[in-house]
Write an enzyme that holds these catalytic residues in place. Structure first.
Site, PDB file in Angstrom:
ATOM      1  N   ASP A 138       0.573  -0.594  -5.018  1.00  0.00           N
ATOM      2  CA  ASP A 138      -0.797   0.033  -5.353  1.00  0.00           C
ATOM      3  C   ASP A 138      -1.070   1.230  -4.441  1.00  0.00           C
ATOM      4  O   ASP A 138      -1.031   1.373  -3.473  1.00  0.00           O
ATOM      5  CB  ASP A 138      -1.668  -1.035  -4.965  1.00  0.00           C
ATOM      6  CG  ASP A 138      -3.158  -0.799  -5.142  1.00  0.00           C
ATOM      7  OD1 ASP A 138      -3.194   0.107  -5.943  1.00  0.00           O
ATOM      8  OD2 ASP A 138      -3.979  -1.588  -4.939  1.00  0.00           O
ATOM      9  N   ASP A 186      -7.262  -0.689 -11.571  1.00  0.00           N
ATOM     10  CA  ASP A 186      -8.147  -1.184 -10.442  1.00  0.00           C
ATOM     11  C   ASP A 186      -9.633  -0.411 -10.426  1.00  0.00           C
ATOM     12  O   ASP A 186     -10.479  -0.720 -11.162  1.00  0.00           O
ATOM     13  CB  ASP A 186      -7.601  -1.526  -9.148  1.00  0.00           C
ATOM     14  CG  ASP A 186      -8.425  -2.011  -8.105  1.00  0.00           C
ATOM     15  OD1 ASP A 186      -9.764  -2.078  -8.168  1.00  0.00           O
ATOM     16  OD2 ASP A 186      -7.889  -2.352  -7.044  1.00  0.00           O
ATOM     17  N   LYS A 243     -12.845  -6.700  -8.703  1.00  0.00           N
ATOM     18  CA  LYS A 243     -13.469  -7.032  -7.552  1.00  0.00           C
ATOM     19  C   LYS A 243     -15.006  -7.258  -7.782  1.00  0.00           C
ATOM     20  O   LYS A 243     -15.578  -6.608  -8.371  1.00  0.00           O
ATOM     21  CB  LYS A 243     -13.365  -5.745  -6.446  1.00  0.00           C
ATOM     22  CG  LYS A 243     -11.863  -5.255  -6.193  1.00  0.00           C
ATOM     23  CD  LYS A 243     -11.796  -4.270  -5.425  1.00  0.00           C
ATOM     24  CE  LYS A 243     -10.526  -4.228  -4.732  1.00  0.00           C
ATOM     25  NZ  LYS A 243      -9.287  -3.591  -5.649  1.00  0.00           N
ATOM     26  N   LYS A 260       0.802  -1.262  -0.113  1.00  0.00           N
ATOM     27  CA  LYS A 260      -0.059   0.140   0.069  1.00  0.00           C
ATOM     28  C   LYS A 260       1.043   1.282   0.027  1.00  0.00           C
ATOM     29  O   LYS A 260       1.462   1.607   0.979  1.00  0.00           O
ATOM     30  CB  LYS A 260      -0.892  -0.035   1.305  1.00  0.00           C
ATOM     31  CG  LYS A 260      -1.994  -0.982   1.214  1.00  0.00           C
ATOM     32  CD  LYS A 260      -2.921  -0.936  -0.035  1.00  0.00           C
ATOM     33  CE  LYS A 260      -3.546  -2.008  -0.649  1.00  0.00           C
ATOM     34  NZ  LYS A 260      -4.403  -1.938  -1.914  1.00  0.00           N
ATOM     35  N   GLU A 270       0.299  -0.196  -9.550  1.00  0.00           N
ATOM     36  CA  GLU A 270      -1.293  -0.384  -9.548  1.00  0.00           C
ATOM     37  C   GLU A 270      -1.892   0.981  -9.123  1.00  0.00           C
ATOM     38  O   GLU A 270      -1.624   1.643  -8.188  1.00  0.00           O
ATOM     39  CB  GLU A 270      -1.719  -1.273  -8.566  1.00  0.00           C
ATOM     40  CG  GLU A 270      -3.227  -1.566  -8.793  1.00  0.00           C
ATOM     41  CD  GLU A 270      -3.663  -2.826  -8.142  1.00  0.00           C
ATOM     42  OE1 GLU A 270      -2.840  -3.899  -8.014  1.00  0.00           O
ATOM     43  OE2 GLU A 270      -4.805  -2.924  -7.527  1.00  0.00           O
TER      44      GLU A 270
HETATM   45 MG    MG Z   1      -5.874  -2.121  -5.978  1.00  0.00          MG
END
Ligand code: MG
Length: 369
Positions: free
Chosen positions: A193, A241, A265, A165, A218
């Site tokens: 990401d 994403d 997702k 992250k 990402e």
């Molecule tokens: Mg992501």
């Protein structure tokens, strides 16, 4: 077969690590998840789960799941849960948008279809590819040295894929990427990401500063156009994403060569039916996928396992086992990670049974009167 009742329970999912932090100082200590049940006139009951990553990640929030279910459920009573395209068409006619609200119902109906046919959901979604599904571990945003230490620990547990992250201070993020990559073997995969957290110039600085590092980038920025600009200035493998929330954006991104991998997702796309459609299109177009959800517990992890296991292995970039991040088990029978991998259940449907003892009261209960 007819739907006779739709109900939902709230369940709190505290994090084993205490909290989970990502870009822009966003963090969650206890996830608010919704377990959706769909009852039928045959006695079969199916279950799904929807768990937004807090109210500030995607346009979704936990109370919104419950409010949306109350709105949409009366339109589905009397419909056949096994006719999933018809059911999704009905949901889209009854409630515009709000994909995440529909996700739990759709997953529960796949669970019913599996129980009714005696088949695991992954086989109904196209077939079981390979023996097991490789997992990644998301590494909460902390000091670079702490993140590197955590990666080493999870690597010792068998993980070989890591998603850092970042999306914070760019200088610290550059250190995070270098520190973590140094802990890994050449064959391990690392994803940085940013969860939309960098402005375009910050993202360009970061990708330049790590240009010799083996790392995937990402969703660096908020908008698709900013991400595309960064993509064109870097040679890192690139993942989209948050911007890819359906077929339109997927096709646009494919036409622009805007990504190498896409993150699908289940609740972002509106359930397994719609995710399968996008997944199959990605396979046809040669785009690999991270197959997962925004968050969740055992029931979400089971749904992810069936989706991932029914995807050709060469297009499965990663998936994740959310049930291992949280301290509450909301169902029996969900996949359990073994040395960095999981498997979809061989039992009919999702192969899970909710642990009603840990669930809160029914906050949604819609039935024919
Ligand atoms: Mg992501």
């Amino acid at each position: 077969m007819k739907i006779t009742r739709i109900f939902a329970h709230r369940v709190e999912l505290p994090l084993r690590e205490g909290n989970y932090q990502w870009s822009g100082g966003k963090s969650v200590q206890v996830f608010d998840s919704t377990i959706v049940g769909v009852e039928t006139d045959t006695g079969l009951v199916g279950f799904g789960e929807v768990c937004p990553l807090g109210p500030f990640y995607l346009p979704a929030y936990a109370d919104g799941v419950r409010a949306g279910l109350k709105e949409i459920a009366p339109h589905l009573l009397g419909w056949d849960p096994r006719e999933l395209s018809k059911l999704n068409h009905r949901m889209d006619a009854a409630l515009k948008g709000h994909a995440y609200v529909k996700s739990g119902i759709d997953i529960a109906c796949w669970d019913i279809l599996g129980q009714a046919t005696g088949m695991p959901v992954c086989e109904l979604l196209g077939g079981r590819f390979g023996a097991k599904v490789r997992l990644y571990r998301a590494i909460s945003q902390e000091d670079p040295a702490v993140m590197a230490q955590k990666v080493a620990g999870y690597r010792a547990e068998g993980y070989t894929r890591f998603q850092l992250k970042v999306g914070g201070d760019p200088d610290t993020d550059i250190q995070r990427i270098h520190a973590v990559r140094a802990m890994l073997a050449p064959s391990d995969r690392l994803v940085a990401d940013a969860n939309t957290g960098w402005t375009q110039h910050e993202a360009v600085r970061v990708v330049r500063a790590v240009k010799d590092v083996d790392v995937y980038i990402e969703q660096p920025c908020l908008t698709y156009e900013e991400c595309l600009a960064v993509r064109r200035l870097t040679n890192h493998p690139f993942v989209l994403d948050e911007n890819v929330d359906g077929i339109d954006m997927l096709l646009r991104a494919k036409a622009d060569l805007a990504m190498d991998v896409v993150n699908l997702k289940i609740s972002k796309l509106g359930g397994l039916t719609k995710t399968r459609q996008v997944r199959d299109l990605c396979v046809s177009m040669g785009i690999a996928m991270t197959l997962e959800d925004s968050w969740g517990g055992d029931i979400t992890t089971a749904a992810i396992a069936h989706l991932a296991h029914s995807t050709p292995e060469e297009y499965r970039f990663t998936s994740t086992d959310f049930n291992s991040y949280v301290t509450v088990s909301n169902a029996q029978g969900a996949p359990q990670r073994v040395h960095g991998f999981m498997e979809a259940s061989q039992a009919p449907g999702l192969g899970i049974k909710p642990n009603f003892s840990v669930l809160g009261p029914r906050l949604v209960d819609v039935s024919a009167r």
